[in-house]
Design an enzyme around this catalytic site. Structure first.
Site, PDB file in Angstrom:
ATOM      1  N   CYS A  22     -28.303-139.111  -9.399  1.00  0.00           N
ATOM      2  CA  CYS A  22     -28.067-140.166  -8.403  1.00  0.00           C
ATOM      3  C   CYS A  22     -28.395-141.538  -9.005  1.00  0.00           C
ATOM      4  CB  CYS A  22     -28.907-139.885  -7.157  1.00  0.00           C
ATOM      5  SG  CYS A  22     -28.573-140.994  -5.780  1.00  0.00           S
ATOM      6  N   CYS A  23     -29.539-141.638  -9.698  1.00  0.00           N
ATOM      7  CA  CYS A  23     -29.907-142.917 -10.336  1.00  0.00           C
ATOM      8  C   CYS A  23     -28.897-143.285 -11.423  1.00  0.00           C
ATOM      9  CB  CYS A  23     -31.304-142.837 -10.941  1.00  0.00           C
ATOM     10  SG  CYS A  23     -32.652-143.143  -9.776  1.00  0.00           S
ATOM     11  N   CYS A  61     -35.006-147.538  -3.260  1.00  0.00           N
ATOM     12  CA  CYS A  61     -34.070-147.095  -2.225  1.00  0.00           C
ATOM     13  C   CYS A  61     -34.837-146.464  -1.054  1.00  0.00           C
ATOM     14  CB  CYS A  61     -33.119-146.055  -2.797  1.00  0.00           C
ATOM     15  SG  CYS A  61     -32.058-146.665  -4.119  1.00  0.00           S
ATOM     16  N   CYS A 121     -35.880-142.755  -1.411  1.00  0.00           N
ATOM     17  CA  CYS A 121     -36.825-142.346  -2.451  1.00  0.00           C
ATOM     18  C   CYS A 121     -38.083-143.203  -2.491  1.00  0.00           C
ATOM     19  CB  CYS A 121     -36.142-142.398  -3.817  1.00  0.00           C
ATOM     20  SG  CYS A 121     -34.655-141.415  -3.910  1.00  0.00           S
ATOM     21  N   CYS A 154     -36.251-145.062 -12.955  1.00  0.00           N
ATOM     22  CA  CYS A 154     -34.859-144.767 -12.619  1.00  0.00           C
ATOM     23  C   CYS A 154     -33.982-144.701 -13.859  1.00  0.00           C
ATOM     24  CB  CYS A 154     -34.324-145.813 -11.655  1.00  0.00           C
ATOM     25  SG  CYS A 154     -34.681-147.483 -12.137  1.00  0.00           S
TER      26      CYS A 154
HETATM   27  S1  SF4 Z   1     -33.734-144.278  -6.198  1.00  0.00           S
HETATM   28 FE1  SF4 Z   1     -33.030-142.443  -5.076  1.00  0.00          FE
HETATM   29  S2  SF4 Z   1     -31.310-143.067  -3.766  1.00  0.00           S
HETATM   30 FE2  SF4 Z   1     -31.712-144.715  -5.249  1.00  0.00          FE
HETATM   31  S3  SF4 Z   1     -30.276-144.333  -6.869  1.00  0.00           S
HETATM   32 FE3  SF4 Z   1     -32.179-143.304  -7.474  1.00  0.00          FE
HETATM   33  S4  SF4 Z   1     -32.113-141.202  -6.648  1.00  0.00           S
HETATM   34 FE4  SF4 Z   1     -30.426-142.422  -5.694  1.00  0.00          FE
END
Ligand code: SF4
Length: 246
Positions: free
Chosen positions: A121-122, A204, A207, A230
């Protein structure tokens, strides 16, 4: 003699790096602006450190560039702070989005990817957009501090970013959290109100949680996992320049 962009090979950076370790954040910022002109930009997620850097930059150069990686999963308080920054500092924040909308991501990778595979996701929402943005720059300026995570401990004020292939400038690498908050209060700098609700580090919504008494300042990021970064500031130690010579 003024440094020219063309002179800035990774080897040349080592020499500048040595001098820069004694520089103030303001002098480091001025060097970056003078050296790279409009090919350098501040990267910020608008945490307390980022706000210090933005305020300092506004006093060094009026038309500095500022960008953020907007994951589209940020807190309403963070978006409101961005509006305030644009007004107060008369700067247009360059918002860099993922190539996938949140809906596209869910369609392609399923629901709540951040809970199942936060690294992916990151990568989709932060690392790829950052790589795209940095490809148009010769240097980026960050507000990382050495005592934030183990990955950041070896950060220099000026270094060659092997991962992204440009010069990385960390003007407040040697600052403490105490110095950050003193600067914010002394200069009446706006900051994210979540900091006053036990969110020392804000990312985010999916998270990030408030920390509990006695927890580390970054314990609220990716809680319940071993993840602490991240991927934007992770550099393999062996890929660093030979800082032992500095
Ligand atoms: S912090 Fe969480 S929601 Fe944001 S990009 Fe990374 S995994 Fe995705």
């Amino acid at each position: 003699m003024k440094t020219q962009i063309a002179d800035l090979t990774p080897e040349r950076i080592v020499a500048v790096q040595q001098a820069a370790e004694t520089w103030t954040p303001q002098r480091t910022l001025a060097w970056a602006f003078d050296t790279f002109g409009d090919r350098v930009a501040i990267s910020s997620a608008f945490g307390a450190e980022g706000m210090v850097l933005i305020d300092m930059a506004s006093r060094v150069r009026k038309d500095f560039r500022l960008f953020t990686i907007d994951t589209e999963f940020l807190f309403p308080e963070t978006y409101a702070l961005m509006d305030r920054i644009e007004q107060k500092y008369e700067v247009k924040i360059e918002k860099v989005l993922s190539l996938l909308s949140p809906e596209d991501q869910e369609h392609l990778h399923g629901e709540a990817l951040w809970a199942r595979d936060p690294d992916q996701c990151c990568n989709l929402r932060k690392v790829e957009p950052l790589r795209r943005k940095l490809s148009e720059l010769r240097s980026w300026i960050t507000s990382i501090r050495r005592d934030q995570t183990s990955f950041r401990r070896a950060a220099r004020k000026i270094e060659w970013d092997v991962k992204f292939g440009l010069v990385k400038v960390n003007p407040i690498a040697d600052w403490t959290s105490k110095q950050i908050w003193r600067y914010l209060h002394d200069h009446d700098v706006p900051y994210n109100p979540l900091h006053d609700k036990d969110y020392p580090s804000i990312g985010c919504t999916h998270c990030t949680r408030a920390i509990r008494p006695g927890e580390d300042a970054r314990a609220g990021r990716w809680p319940g996992t071993a993840k602490t970064e991240c991927g934007l500031h992770m550099i393999e130690p062996l890929a660093r320049l030979p800082v032992a010579d500095v």
